[in-house]
Motif scaffolding. Structure first.
Motif, PDB file in Angstrom:
ATOM      1  N   THR A  50       0.937  -1.072   0.072  1.00 11.10           N
ATOM      2  CA  THR A  50       0.057  -0.088  -0.115  1.00 11.10           C
ATOM      3  C   THR A  50       0.842   1.333  -0.061  1.00 11.10           C
ATOM      4  OG1 THR A  50      -1.717  -1.129   1.201  1.00 11.10           O
ATOM      5  CG2 THR A  50      -1.817   1.293   1.069  1.00 11.10           C
ATOM      6  N   GLN A  99      -1.626  -7.847   4.338  1.00 10.35           N
ATOM      7  CA  GLN A  99      -1.987  -7.439   5.551  1.00 10.35           C
ATOM      8  C   GLN A  99      -3.592  -7.322   5.716  1.00 10.35           C
ATOM      9  OE1 GLN A  99      -0.981  -3.198   6.165  1.00 10.35           O
ATOM     10  NE2 GLN A  99      -0.917  -3.338   8.249  1.00 10.35           N
ATOM     11  N   PHE A 119      -7.258  -6.498   7.994  1.00  9.12           N
ATOM     12  CA  PHE A 119      -7.904  -5.694   8.542  1.00  9.12           C
ATOM     13  C   PHE A 119      -9.404  -6.054   9.189  1.00  9.12           C
ATOM     14  CE2 PHE A 119      -4.899  -3.608   5.733  1.00  9.12           C
ATOM     15  CZ  PHE A 119      -4.159  -2.513   6.371  1.00  9.12           C
ATOM     16  N   CYS A 128      -5.267  -3.725  12.224  1.00  8.24           N
ATOM     17  CA  CYS A 128      -4.494  -4.734  11.551  1.00  8.24           C
ATOM     18  C   CYS A 128      -4.537  -6.277  12.302  1.00  8.24           C
ATOM     19  CB  CYS A 128      -3.111  -4.449  11.616  1.00  8.24           C
ATOM     20  SG  CYS A 128      -2.021  -5.821  10.738  1.00  8.24           S
ATOM     21  N   TYR A 157       0.026  -9.646   9.455  1.00  6.15           N
ATOM     22  CA  TYR A 157       0.606  -9.164   8.427  1.00  6.15           C
ATOM     23  C   TYR A 157       1.663 -10.416   8.116  1.00  6.15           C
ATOM     24  CZ  TYR A 157       4.011  -6.785   5.197  1.00  6.15           C
ATOM     25  OH  TYR A 157       4.804  -6.330   4.029  1.00  6.15           O
ATOM     26  N   GLU A 168       3.916  -1.050   6.940  1.00  8.13           N
ATOM     27  CA  GLU A 168       2.547  -1.612   7.451  1.00  8.13           C
ATOM     28  C   GLU A 168       2.499  -1.802   8.952  1.00  8.13           C
ATOM     29  OE1 GLU A 168       2.891  -2.863   3.213  1.00  8.13           O
ATOM     30  OE2 GLU A 168       4.480  -2.581   5.068  1.00  8.13           O
ATOM     31  N   PRO A 189      -0.286  -5.564  -7.201  1.00  7.44           N
ATOM     32  CA  PRO A 189      -1.425  -5.562  -6.307  1.00  7.44           C
ATOM     33  C   PRO A 189      -2.697  -6.664  -6.461  1.00  7.44           C
ATOM     34  CG  PRO A 189      -1.782  -3.675  -7.626  1.00  7.44           C
ATOM     35  CD  PRO A 189      -0.343  -4.365  -7.974  1.00  7.44           C
ATOM     36  N   ILE A 220      -8.593  -7.718   3.030  1.00  4.81           N
ATOM     37  CA  ILE A 220      -7.784  -6.958   2.666  1.00  4.81           C
ATOM     38  C   ILE A 220      -8.229  -5.534   2.294  1.00  4.81           C
ATOM     39  CG2 ILE A 220      -6.396  -8.864   1.616  1.00  4.81           C
ATOM     40  CD1 ILE A 220      -7.566  -8.073  -1.110  1.00  4.81           C
ATOM     41  N   SER A 221      -7.372  -4.526   2.163  1.00  5.24           N
ATOM     42  CA  SER A 221      -7.661  -3.238   1.905  1.00  5.24           C
ATOM     43  C   SER A 221      -7.429  -2.787   0.376  1.00  5.24           C
ATOM     44  CB  SER A 221      -7.218  -1.996   2.929  1.00  5.24           C
ATOM     45  OG  SER A 221      -7.463  -0.849   2.495  1.00  5.24           O
ATOM     46  N   SER A 263      -4.449  -0.189  -6.095  1.00  3.48           N
ATOM     47  CA  SER A 263      -3.590  -0.415  -4.741  1.00  3.48           C
ATOM     48  C   SER A 263      -4.148  -1.586  -3.882  1.00  3.48           C
ATOM     49  CB  SER A 263      -3.095   0.663  -3.988  1.00  3.48           C
ATOM     50  OG  SER A 263      -4.147   1.197  -3.195  1.00  3.48           O
ATOM     51  N   SER A 264      -3.384  -2.377  -2.993  1.00  2.00           N
ATOM     52  CA  SER A 264      -3.894  -3.325  -2.478  1.00  2.00           C
ATOM     53  C   SER A 264      -3.055  -3.744  -1.259  1.00  2.00           C
ATOM     54  CB  SER A 264      -4.305  -4.573  -3.162  1.00  2.00           C
ATOM     55  OG  SER A 264      -4.764  -5.868  -2.165  1.00  2.00           O
ATOM     56  N   SER A 265      -3.683  -4.185  -0.158  1.00  4.30           N
ATOM     57  CA  SER A 265      -2.825  -4.572   1.290  1.00  4.30           C
ATOM     58  C   SER A 265      -2.441  -6.044   0.821  1.00  4.30           C
ATOM     59  CB  SER A 265      -3.598  -4.417   2.384  1.00  4.30           C
ATOM     60  OG  SER A 265      -4.403  -5.333   2.362  1.00  4.30           O
TER      61      SER A 265
END
Length: 210
Positions: free
Chosen positions: A3, A45, A47, A53, A56, A104, A170, A187-188, A197-199
């Motif tokens: 991210t 990561q 959430f 969080c 990770y 992160e 991502p 994920i975010s 974008s992505s976690s």
């Protein structure tokens, strides 16, 4: 890291800092930095609904480094840090030198890692995603949303600037299992259709210099 890198854009370069403060030449002049690791480092990561969080997971496929070569998994959760690999010298270095300083985990507690000796299998494909497992940990990523290059000379690890270049991908879907149970959290996703974008992210063709 995924991210954070996505937010920094396609290519970021840094202007070397002044050496008047007594830092080493390699720290201030990126041209003098030497490779310390070559390989791949996907990250995931997760959430909870409040945005905290829950985990990770850093997957490592090291082709060469100053501490050897091989695969490893580093799992952070609120209840501790688990490191899995066949070589503790390499795996614990990855956890302490790199993962604990990733953005992160900024502001999150870091406990002494618990090492679990186990083979780690990694299958990484920029077309389809990631499958990795070892020591009771399994991670999967799919639906690669983009592939783009990234480079910076200002990636601090323990307040020491490092140079980093990689190709990031991502991912739109991901899941982790720990000791047979699905790790809670989601994920975010963010960014734009042109620059998602992505976690959950692939990171390969990765070179760290210091």
């Amino acid at each position: 890291m995924g991210t954070a890198l996505g937010a920094m854009g396609l290519l970021a370069t840094a202007t070397p800092a002044s050496a008047a403060d007594g830092t080493t030449a390699a720290a201030t002049d990126p041209a003098l930095r030497k490779p310390i690791l070559v390989g791949a480092n996907p990250g995931l990561q997760l959430f909870d609904t409040s945005g905290s969080c829950t985990a990770y997971l850093s997957t490592w496929q090291v082709e060469w480094s100053t501490h050897g070569a091989g695969n490893a998994l580093v799992l952070w959760r609120p209840d501790g840090v688990r490191v899995v690999g066949e070589d503790p010298h390499l795996a614990l270095w990855l956890a302490d030198h790199f993962v604990r300083h990733f953005p992160e985990l900024d502001g999150l507690p870091w406990s002494a890692p618990k090492f679990h000796r186990s083979p780690v299998q990694v299958r990484l494909d920029l077309a389809s995603g990631l499958q990795a497992r070892g020591g009771g940990i399994e991670v999967r990523m799919a639906d690669v949303l983009d592939r783009r290059a990234f480079a910076t000379d200002q990636f601090p690890l323990a307040d020491v600037e490092h140079s980093l270049s990689l190709v990031i991908g991502p991912c739109g879907r991901a899941q982790a299992r720990v000791d047979g149970r699905v790790q809670p959290g989601e994920i975010s996703l963010g960014g734009t259709p042109n620059r998602p974008s992505s976690s959950a992210f692939l990171a390969t063709a990765e070179v760290w210099r210091a």
